[in-house]
Design a protein around this motif. Structure first.
Motif, PDB file in Angstrom:
ATOM      1  N   GLU A   1      -1.435   5.331   2.853  1.00 35.07           N
ATOM      2  CA  GLU A   1      -0.214   6.132   2.708  1.00 35.07           C
ATOM      3  C   GLU A   1      -0.099   7.170   3.825  1.00 35.07           C
ATOM      4  N   ARG A   2      -1.232   7.819   4.181  1.00 34.56           N
ATOM      5  CA  ARG A   2      -1.209   8.790   5.280  1.00 34.56           C
ATOM      6  C   ARG A   2      -0.863   8.114   6.604  1.00 34.56           C
ATOM      7  N   THR A   3      -1.491   6.965   6.851  1.00 38.45           N
ATOM      8  CA  THR A   3      -1.234   6.230   8.084  1.00 38.45           C
ATOM      9  C   THR A   3       0.220   5.783   8.152  1.00 38.45           C
ATOM     10  N   LEU A   4       0.759   5.354   7.037  1.00 33.15           N
ATOM     11  CA  LEU A   4       2.157   4.940   6.982  1.00 33.15           C
ATOM     12  C   LEU A   4       3.085   6.095   7.349  1.00 33.15           C
ATOM     13  N   GLU A   5       2.816   7.264   6.816  1.00 34.00           N
ATOM     14  CA  GLU A   5       3.650   8.434   7.135  1.00 34.00           C
ATOM     15  C   GLU A   5       3.503   8.838   8.598  1.00 34.00           C
ATOM     16  N   GLU A   6       2.282   8.746   9.134  1.00 37.61           N
ATOM     17  CA  GLU A   6       2.081   9.043  10.561  1.00 37.61           C
ATOM     18  C   GLU A   6       2.879   8.073  11.434  1.00 37.61           C
ATOM     19  N   LEU A   7       2.863   6.802  11.077  1.00 40.34           N
ATOM     20  CA  LEU A   7       3.622   5.802  11.822  1.00 40.34           C
ATOM     21  C   LEU A   7       5.113   6.070  11.719  1.00 40.34           C
ATOM     22  N   ARG A   8       5.587   6.350  10.510  1.00 37.44           N
ATOM     23  CA  ARG A   8       7.010   6.640  10.312  1.00 37.44           C
ATOM     24  C   ARG A   8       7.442   7.841  11.152  1.00 37.44           C
ATOM     25  N   THR A   9       6.631   8.901  11.162  1.00 40.16           N
ATOM     26  CA  THR A   9       6.934  10.102  11.935  1.00 40.16           C
ATOM     27  C   THR A   9       6.950   9.808  13.433  1.00 40.16           C
TER      28      THR A   9
ATOM     29  N   PRO B   1      13.696   0.209   8.459  1.00 41.31           N
ATOM     30  CA  PRO B   1      14.138   0.418   7.080  1.00 41.31           C
ATOM     31  C   PRO B   1      13.209  -0.158   6.021  1.00 41.31           C
ATOM     32  N   SER B   2      12.452  -1.184   6.344  1.00 41.00           N
ATOM     33  CA  SER B   2      11.570  -1.824   5.355  1.00 41.00           C
ATOM     34  C   SER B   2      10.124  -1.368   5.457  1.00 41.00           C
ATOM     35  N   LEU B   3       9.854  -0.340   6.236  1.00 38.76           N
ATOM     36  CA  LEU B   3       8.484   0.132   6.437  1.00 38.76           C
ATOM     37  C   LEU B   3       7.901   0.605   5.112  1.00 38.76           C
ATOM     38  N   GLY B   4       6.739   0.096   4.774  1.00 40.08           N
ATOM     39  CA  GLY B   4       6.094   0.496   3.527  1.00 40.08           C
ATOM     40  C   GLY B   4       4.771  -0.221   3.357  1.00 40.08           C
ATOM     41  N   LEU B   5       4.126   0.032   2.218  1.00 35.47           N
ATOM     42  CA  LEU B   5       2.882  -0.664   1.897  1.00 35.47           C
ATOM     43  C   LEU B   5       3.216  -1.977   1.207  1.00 35.47           C
ATOM     44  N   ASP B   6       2.494  -3.026   1.573  1.00 34.54           N
ATOM     45  CA  ASP B   6       2.691  -4.340   0.976  1.00 34.54           C
ATOM     46  C   ASP B   6       2.147  -4.325  -0.444  1.00 34.54           C
ATOM     47  N   PRO B   7       2.992  -4.507  -1.459  1.00 37.82           N
ATOM     48  CA  PRO B   7       2.518  -4.408  -2.844  1.00 37.82           C
ATOM     49  C   PRO B   7       1.506  -5.488  -3.221  1.00 37.82           C
ATOM     50  N   ILE B   8       1.574  -6.640  -2.607  1.00 39.73           N
ATOM     51  CA  ILE B   8       0.636  -7.711  -2.949  1.00 39.73           C
ATOM     52  C   ILE B   8      -0.779  -7.356  -2.496  1.00 39.73           C
TER      53      ILE B   8
ATOM     54  N   PRO C   1      -8.276  -2.933  -3.656  1.00 41.17           N
ATOM     55  CA  PRO C   1      -7.198  -3.224  -2.711  1.00 41.17           C
ATOM     56  C   PRO C   1      -7.583  -3.023  -1.250  1.00 41.17           C
ATOM     57  N   ILE C   2      -7.009  -3.876  -0.421  1.00 40.66           N
ATOM     58  CA  ILE C   2      -7.106  -3.746   1.032  1.00 40.66           C
ATOM     59  C   ILE C   2      -5.664  -3.620   1.510  1.00 40.66           C
ATOM     60  N   PRO C   3      -5.145  -2.394   1.574  1.00 40.34           N
ATOM     61  CA  PRO C   3      -3.726  -2.189   1.858  1.00 40.34           C
ATOM     62  C   PRO C   3      -3.301  -2.714   3.226  1.00 40.34           C
ATOM     63  N   LEU C   4      -2.131  -3.324   3.248  1.00 41.46           N
ATOM     64  CA  LEU C   4      -1.496  -3.765   4.478  1.00 41.46           C
ATOM     65  C   LEU C   4      -0.190  -3.007   4.634  1.00 41.46           C
ATOM     66  N   VAL C   5       0.144  -2.644   5.864  1.00 43.13           N
ATOM     67  CA  VAL C   5       1.408  -1.975   6.140  1.00 43.13           C
ATOM     68  C   VAL C   5       2.444  -3.048   6.433  1.00 43.13           C
ATOM     69  N   GLU C   6       3.529  -3.012   5.687  1.00 44.97           N
ATOM     70  CA  GLU C   6       4.629  -3.952   5.864  1.00 44.97           C
ATOM     71  C   GLU C   6       5.628  -3.320   6.822  1.00 44.97           C
TER      72      GLU C   6
END
Length: 108
Positions: free
Chosen positions: A54-62, A72-79, A86-91
């Motif tokens: 989640e932190r990395t996602l926000e850093e990327l978005r910023t 517009p579709s930037l987010g964490l992959d729910p699957i 979990p091994i989160p992937l950034v979508e």
């Protein structure tokens, strides 16, 4: 007349909440081929992985917003969050051709 035996339906696991319990270890039993398998899942590690994602996602978005790019579709992959460990992937998702061109220019 022959008899057809259908396998039992497997109930899908629900997607986990992004807020995971902290500081707990669970021992899980899973039957496979008639055998029981014991596995320990450290929910602290899982929570840390999701929080880091989640932190990395926000850093990327910023960083993208600073160069005028919005995915517009930037987010964490729910699957990727749906397993016990979990091994989160950034979508990154889909974007317009214009946005893709801006992203390419920013990366050059």
């Amino acid at each position: 007349m022959s008899t057809i035996i259908l396998p039992a339906l497997v109930r899908p696991r629900p997607l986990p909440s992004l807020v995971l319990e902290r500081h707990r270890e669970d021992t899980k039993r899973e039957g496979r081929d008639g055998r029981e398998v014991m596995r320990t899942v450290n929910t602290q590690d899982s929570a840390d992985r999701v929080e880091e994602a989640e932190r990395t996602l926000e850093e990327l978005r910023t960083a993208l917003e600073k160069v005028g790019i919005k995915l517009p579709s930037l987010g964490l992959d729910p699957i990727s969050l749906a397993c016990e460990a979990p091994i989160p992937l950034v979508e990154l998702g889909r974007c317009s051709v214009r946005t893709a061109a801006q992203l390419a220019a920013a990366l050059r």
